[in-house]
Design a protein around this motif. Structure first.
Motif, PDB file in Angstrom:
ATOM      1  N   SER A 177       4.263  14.712 -18.771  1.00  0.00           N
ATOM      2  CA  SER A 177       4.342  15.377 -17.679  1.00  0.00           C
ATOM      3  C   SER A 177       4.006  16.888 -17.575  1.00  0.00           C
ATOM      4  O   SER A 177       4.874  17.413 -18.523  1.00  0.00           O
ATOM      5  CB  SER A 177       5.606  15.120 -16.923  1.00  0.00           C
ATOM      6  N   VAL A 178       2.977  17.352 -17.101  1.00  0.00           N
ATOM      7  CA  VAL A 178       2.765  18.653 -17.163  1.00  0.00           C
ATOM      8  C   VAL A 178       3.871  19.512 -16.872  1.00  0.00           C
ATOM      9  O   VAL A 178       4.325  20.662 -17.295  1.00  0.00           O
ATOM     10  CB  VAL A 178       1.433  18.963 -16.427  1.00  0.00           C
ATOM     11  N   ASN A 209       0.934  14.964 -13.468  1.00  0.00           N
ATOM     12  CA  ASN A 209      -0.395  15.229 -14.192  1.00  0.00           C
ATOM     13  C   ASN A 209      -1.087  16.359 -13.659  1.00  0.00           C
ATOM     14  O   ASN A 209      -2.264  16.894 -14.495  1.00  0.00           O
ATOM     15  CB  ASN A 209      -1.053  13.860 -14.294  1.00  0.00           C
ATOM     16  N   SER A 210      -0.891  16.921 -12.537  1.00  0.00           N
ATOM     17  CA  SER A 210      -1.742  17.955 -11.875  1.00  0.00           C
ATOM     18  C   SER A 210      -1.439  19.381 -12.239  1.00  0.00           C
ATOM     19  O   SER A 210      -0.065  19.632 -12.591  1.00  0.00           O
ATOM     20  CB  SER A 210      -1.639  18.061 -10.313  1.00  0.00           C
ATOM     21  N   PRO A 211      -2.315  20.114 -12.592  1.00  0.00           N
ATOM     22  CA  PRO A 211      -2.050  21.672 -13.034  1.00  0.00           C
ATOM     23  C   PRO A 211      -1.447  22.280 -11.804  1.00  0.00           C
ATOM     24  O   PRO A 211      -0.795  23.426 -11.949  1.00  0.00           O
ATOM     25  CB  PRO A 211      -3.284  22.149 -13.379  1.00  0.00           C
ATOM     26  N   THR A 212      -1.646  21.653 -10.673  1.00  0.00           N
ATOM     27  CA  THR A 212      -0.882  22.241  -9.243  1.00  0.00           C
ATOM     28  C   THR A 212      -0.122  21.410  -8.797  1.00  0.00           C
ATOM     29  O   THR A 212      -0.600  20.617  -7.615  1.00  0.00           O
ATOM     30  CB  THR A 212      -1.922  22.983  -8.638  1.00  0.00           C
ATOM     31  N   PRO A 213       1.164  20.742  -9.267  1.00  0.00           N
ATOM     32  CA  PRO A 213       1.689  19.837  -8.692  1.00  0.00           C
ATOM     33  C   PRO A 213       2.215  19.814  -7.189  1.00  0.00           C
ATOM     34  O   PRO A 213       2.154  19.085  -6.481  1.00  0.00           O
ATOM     35  CB  PRO A 213       2.860  19.639  -9.493  1.00  0.00           C
ATOM     36  N   ARG A 214       2.507  21.031  -7.056  1.00  0.00           N
ATOM     37  CA  ARG A 214       3.149  21.282  -5.517  1.00  0.00           C
ATOM     38  C   ARG A 214       1.915  21.243  -4.509  1.00  0.00           C
ATOM     39  O   ARG A 214       2.095  20.453  -3.474  1.00  0.00           O
ATOM     40  CB  ARG A 214       3.976  22.603  -5.464  1.00  0.00           C
ATOM     41  N   SER A 215       1.040  22.072  -4.776  1.00  0.00           N
ATOM     42  CA  SER A 215      -0.277  21.969  -4.004  1.00  0.00           C
ATOM     43  C   SER A 215      -0.881  20.480  -3.686  1.00  0.00           C
ATOM     44  O   SER A 215      -1.037  19.940  -2.731  1.00  0.00           O
ATOM     45  CB  SER A 215      -1.337  22.934  -4.579  1.00  0.00           C
ATOM     46  N   SER A 216      -0.951  19.795  -4.730  1.00  0.00           N
ATOM     47  CA  SER A 216      -1.838  18.439  -4.926  1.00  0.00           C
ATOM     48  C   SER A 216      -0.857  17.528  -4.373  1.00  0.00           C
ATOM     49  O   SER A 216      -1.273  16.700  -3.335  1.00  0.00           O
ATOM     50  CB  SER A 216      -1.904  18.085  -6.364  1.00  0.00           C
ATOM     51  N   VAL A 217       0.418  17.358  -4.608  1.00  0.00           N
ATOM     52  CA  VAL A 217       1.654  16.470  -3.947  1.00  0.00           C
ATOM     53  C   VAL A 217       1.602  16.931  -2.373  1.00  0.00           C
ATOM     54  O   VAL A 217       1.908  15.788  -1.629  1.00  0.00           O
ATOM     55  CB  VAL A 217       2.632  16.132  -4.732  1.00  0.00           C
ATOM     56  N   GLY A 218       1.818  17.945  -2.131  1.00  0.00           N
ATOM     57  CA  GLY A 218       2.280  18.522  -0.902  1.00  0.00           C
ATOM     58  C   GLY A 218       1.200  17.988   0.129  1.00  0.00           C
ATOM     59  O   GLY A 218       1.520  17.995   1.308  1.00  0.00           O
ATOM     60  N   ALA A 219       0.101  17.944  -0.163  1.00  0.00           N
ATOM     61  CA  ALA A 219      -1.082  17.531   0.686  1.00  0.00           C
ATOM     62  C   ALA A 219      -1.114  16.028   0.933  1.00  0.00           C
ATOM     63  O   ALA A 219      -1.635  15.494   2.250  1.00  0.00           O
ATOM     64  CB  ALA A 219      -2.488  17.532   0.030  1.00  0.00           C
ATOM     65  N   LEU A 220      -0.333  15.267   0.400  1.00  0.00           N
ATOM     66  CA  LEU A 220      -0.226  13.587   0.410  1.00  0.00           C
ATOM     67  C   LEU A 220       0.954  13.226   1.104  1.00  0.00           C
ATOM     68  O   LEU A 220       1.220  12.246   1.784  1.00  0.00           O
ATOM     69  CB  LEU A 220      -0.511  13.064  -0.837  1.00  0.00           C
ATOM     70  N   LEU A 221       2.311  13.834   0.465  1.00  0.00           N
ATOM     71  CA  LEU A 221       3.532  13.402   0.691  1.00  0.00           C
ATOM     72  C   LEU A 221       3.896  13.174   2.284  1.00  0.00           C
ATOM     73  O   LEU A 221       4.586  12.381   2.647  1.00  0.00           O
ATOM     74  CB  LEU A 221       4.699  14.091  -0.148  1.00  0.00           C
ATOM     75  N   PRO A 222       3.449  14.476   3.124  1.00  0.00           N
ATOM     76  CA  PRO A 222       4.010  14.296   4.406  1.00  0.00           C
ATOM     77  C   PRO A 222       3.762  12.864   5.258  1.00  0.00           C
ATOM     78  O   PRO A 222       4.404  12.074   5.855  1.00  0.00           O
ATOM     79  CB  PRO A 222       3.426  15.482   5.249  1.00  0.00           C
ATOM     80  N   HIS A 255       2.742  10.044  -9.952  1.00  0.00           N
ATOM     81  CA  HIS A 255       1.618  10.168 -10.964  1.00  0.00           C
ATOM     82  C   HIS A 255       0.933  11.537 -10.894  1.00  0.00           C
ATOM     83  O   HIS A 255       0.662  12.438 -12.050  1.00  0.00           O
ATOM     84  CB  HIS A 255       0.613   9.249 -11.055  1.00  0.00           C
ATOM     85  N   LEU A 256       0.495  12.049  -9.720  1.00  0.00           N
ATOM     86  CA  LEU A 256      -0.096  13.270  -9.413  1.00  0.00           C
ATOM     87  C   LEU A 256       0.755  14.515  -9.652  1.00  0.00           C
ATOM     88  O   LEU A 256       0.585  15.474 -10.350  1.00  0.00           O
ATOM     89  CB  LEU A 256      -0.504  13.414  -8.025  1.00  0.00           C
ATOM     90  N   TRP A 257       2.010  14.127  -9.629  1.00  0.00           N
ATOM     91  CA  TRP A 257       3.021  15.356  -9.508  1.00  0.00           C
ATOM     92  C   TRP A 257       3.303  15.917 -11.126  1.00  0.00           C
ATOM     93  O   TRP A 257       3.348  16.763 -11.573  1.00  0.00           O
ATOM     94  CB  TRP A 257       4.629  14.757  -9.013  1.00  0.00           C
ATOM     95  N   ALA A 279       0.854  -1.378   0.165  1.00  0.00           N
ATOM     96  CA  ALA A 279       0.188   0.045  -0.026  1.00  0.00           C
ATOM     97  C   ALA A 279       0.759   1.063   0.007  1.00  0.00           C
ATOM     98  O   ALA A 279       0.608   2.169  -0.631  1.00  0.00           O
ATOM     99  CB  ALA A 279      -1.075   0.073   1.226  1.00  0.00           C
ATOM    100  N   LEU A 280       1.944   1.139   0.735  1.00  0.00           N
ATOM    101  CA  LEU A 280       2.928   2.305   0.783  1.00  0.00           C
ATOM    102  C   LEU A 280       3.628   2.508  -0.697  1.00  0.00           C
ATOM    103  O   LEU A 280       3.557   3.609  -1.059  1.00  0.00           O
ATOM    104  CB  LEU A 280       3.918   2.117   1.818  1.00  0.00           C
ATOM    105  N   LYS A 281       3.915   1.512  -1.174  1.00  0.00           N
ATOM    106  CA  LYS A 281       4.559   1.576  -2.824  1.00  0.00           C
ATOM    107  C   LYS A 281       3.434   2.153  -3.516  1.00  0.00           C
ATOM    108  O   LYS A 281       3.899   3.051  -4.384  1.00  0.00           O
ATOM    109  CB  LYS A 281       4.989   0.218  -2.905  1.00  0.00           C
ATOM    110  N   HIS A 282       2.339   1.745  -3.195  1.00  0.00           N
ATOM    111  CA  HIS A 282       1.082   2.142  -4.276  1.00  0.00           C
ATOM    112  C   HIS A 282       0.875   3.556  -4.028  1.00  0.00           C
ATOM    113  O   HIS A 282       0.695   4.382  -4.931  1.00  0.00           O
ATOM    114  CB  HIS A 282      -0.043   1.519  -4.013  1.00  0.00           C
ATOM    115  N   ALA A 283       1.035   4.130  -2.716  1.00  0.00           N
ATOM    116  CA  ALA A 283       0.684   5.742  -2.630  1.00  0.00           C
ATOM    117  C   ALA A 283       1.774   6.248  -3.061  1.00  0.00           C
ATOM    118  O   ALA A 283       1.608   7.588  -3.525  1.00  0.00           O
ATOM    119  CB  ALA A 283       0.584   5.557  -0.853  1.00  0.00           C
ATOM    120  N   SER A 284       3.017   5.779  -3.007  1.00  0.00           N
ATOM    121  CA  SER A 284       4.130   6.660  -3.482  1.00  0.00           C
ATOM    122  C   SER A 284       3.950   7.178  -5.049  1.00  0.00           C
ATOM    123  O   SER A 284       4.484   7.844  -5.686  1.00  0.00           O
ATOM    124  CB  SER A 284       5.376   6.076  -3.177  1.00  0.00           C
TER     125      SER A 284
END
Length: 404
Positions: free
Chosen positions: A329-330, A128-141, A124-126, A114-119
């Motif tokens: 990659s956006v 493909n997201s139009p706001t990569p820092r905001s999107s990934v920053g919410a999950l990565l910690p 993938h979000l980094w 599950a950890l590997k899948h989350a990473s």
């Protein structure tokens, strides 16, 4: 770094001393205040008038200076400058990276898959997201905390897998934090990535750790060290290229692209073009359409990295046929459009520079708002673009967070 070492120094000399001690290049610092590296060089050497107070404040913020007197040498008007994060995602990531919990809850066993899948999803979000820092920053910690916990309490093979996931998570943290956090935090992330890779012990993790650390070294003007590191990491993977999987081959290719860009910045044209050619051959040995989840290495990445390489070699004409929109990659597309803008900027084609920089911003505005090169070029277009460019350049500069 207090005032004693600055005795008798001009403001420009003080700026240069602080900049060099913090390991920041002129390009980075100048870009953060919306000016060119040549402008900052002229300031440091005392060849132009000392910047006014608002610009000095911006320079102090870019350099992480808390007391403006360190730059001005005057205590008549003390100005305290608190540290500011370049993006709202920084502080939550900082806490997850810097914290050192000595006790961990081992009652609930972590799910390594599950950890590997989350990473992988975060990567993938980094891309493909139009706001990569905001999107990934919410999950990565949370991913970093969970992977660190897993690495503490699991045994042998599951632990190595947890460390491999942690290497990937730190690699993504570096991408999020680049240009928006202080240098010590970036160094810490790179060190943690390499340490996790060593604990994982597999060649792919070591290669990814080297890719991350090499990025930090290159950004800190340690290009020679970065080149040697990624070259050695590529050599480490070579025995596995025939019998390994596509991940191994993709990382080998990504390391060669890294080496090509780094060699170009060193002015070593032969090494740069050789590494670029080697990387270009690898996608033919991989399934059609394959893209590595972290480095986005694949046929499109190999083709378009020439934009970076030829621009740094100041061979701008070679960059014009790159199919940047083919990149999956956006964030990466916006960065390459920026390099294309830099190519036109080198030739002083200000109209084309503005148009391409607008395209980079349209592709991923968040990435461009936090990239010093984008801000620096936009600032120059406002100042020196001429009547046909300046009006639209001001609009673009405002989008990038500059006062225009």
């Amino acid at each position: 770094m207090r005032h004693g070492c600055f005795a008798g120094k001009t403001i420009g000399e003080r700026l240069q001393i602080i900049r060099e001690r913090t390991g920041k290049s002129r390009t980075v610092v100048a870009g953060l205040v919306g000016r060119s590296s040549d402008w900052l060089k002229q300031v440091e050497k005392g060849k132009i008038q000392t910047p006014r107070l608002p610009t000095l404040v911006k320079l102090a913020e870019a350099l992480g200076v808390h007391d403006l007197a360190e730059i001005t040498g005057s205590t008549a008007m003390p100005i305290d400058l608190s540290r500011r994060a370049g993006h709202p995602a920084v502080e939550a990531l900082r806490e997850a990276i810097e914290e050192m919990p000595l006790a961990v809850n081992d009652r609930q066993q972590p799910n390594v898959d599950a950890l590997k899948h989350a990473s992988a999803n975060a990567w993938h979000l980094w891309h493909n997201s139009p706001t990569p820092r905001s999107s990934v920053g919410a999950l990565l910690p949370a991913i970093i905390r969970d992977a660190r916990r897993a690495a503490r309490i699991l045994d042998v093979e599951p632990r190595r897998s947890a460390y491999a996931t942690l290497t990937s998570a730190y690699g993504l943290a570096h991408q999020v934090l680049a240009w928006v956090s202080d240098t010590p935090l970036l160094w810490l992330v790179a060190d943690r990535a390499m340490n996790a890779a060593e604990h994982a012990g597999d060649p792919e993790s070591l290669a990814l750790g080297a890719w991350v650390l090499g990025n930090v070294w290159r950004a800190s003007e340690r290009e020679e060290d970065a080149y040697q590191l990624v070259t050695e990491a590529g050599t480490l993977l070579e025995p596995y290229l025939n019998n390994g999987d596509d991940t191994t081959r993709a990382l080998w290719g990504a390391l060669h692209l890294h080496g090509a860009i780094t060699a170009a910045r060193l002015g070593r044209e032969g090494d740069a073009l050789f590494a670029l050619d080697q990387a270009d051959k690898m996608p033919r040995k991989m399934p059609s359409g394959y893209v590595h989840s972290s480095t986005v290495f694949g046929a499109a990445n190999a083709d378009t990295t020439g934009v970076n390489v030829y621009t740094d070699l100041r061979k701008s004409a070679h960059t014009l046929d790159a199919d940047i929109d083919a990149l999956p990659s956006v964030h990466r597309r916006s960065r390459l459009w920026l390099d294309m803008a830099r190519s036109y900027h080198q030739r002083k084609d200000r109209v084309a520079t503005l148009q391409i920089l607008q395209r980079a911003t349209d592709t991923c505005e968040e990435s461009m708002r936090h990239h010093p090169m984008a801000r620096g070029i936009a600032g120059e277009l406002v100042s020196n673009g001429g009547r046909n460019v300046q009006r639209d350049a001001r609009v673009l500069a405002k989008r990038l967070g500059l006062t225009a």
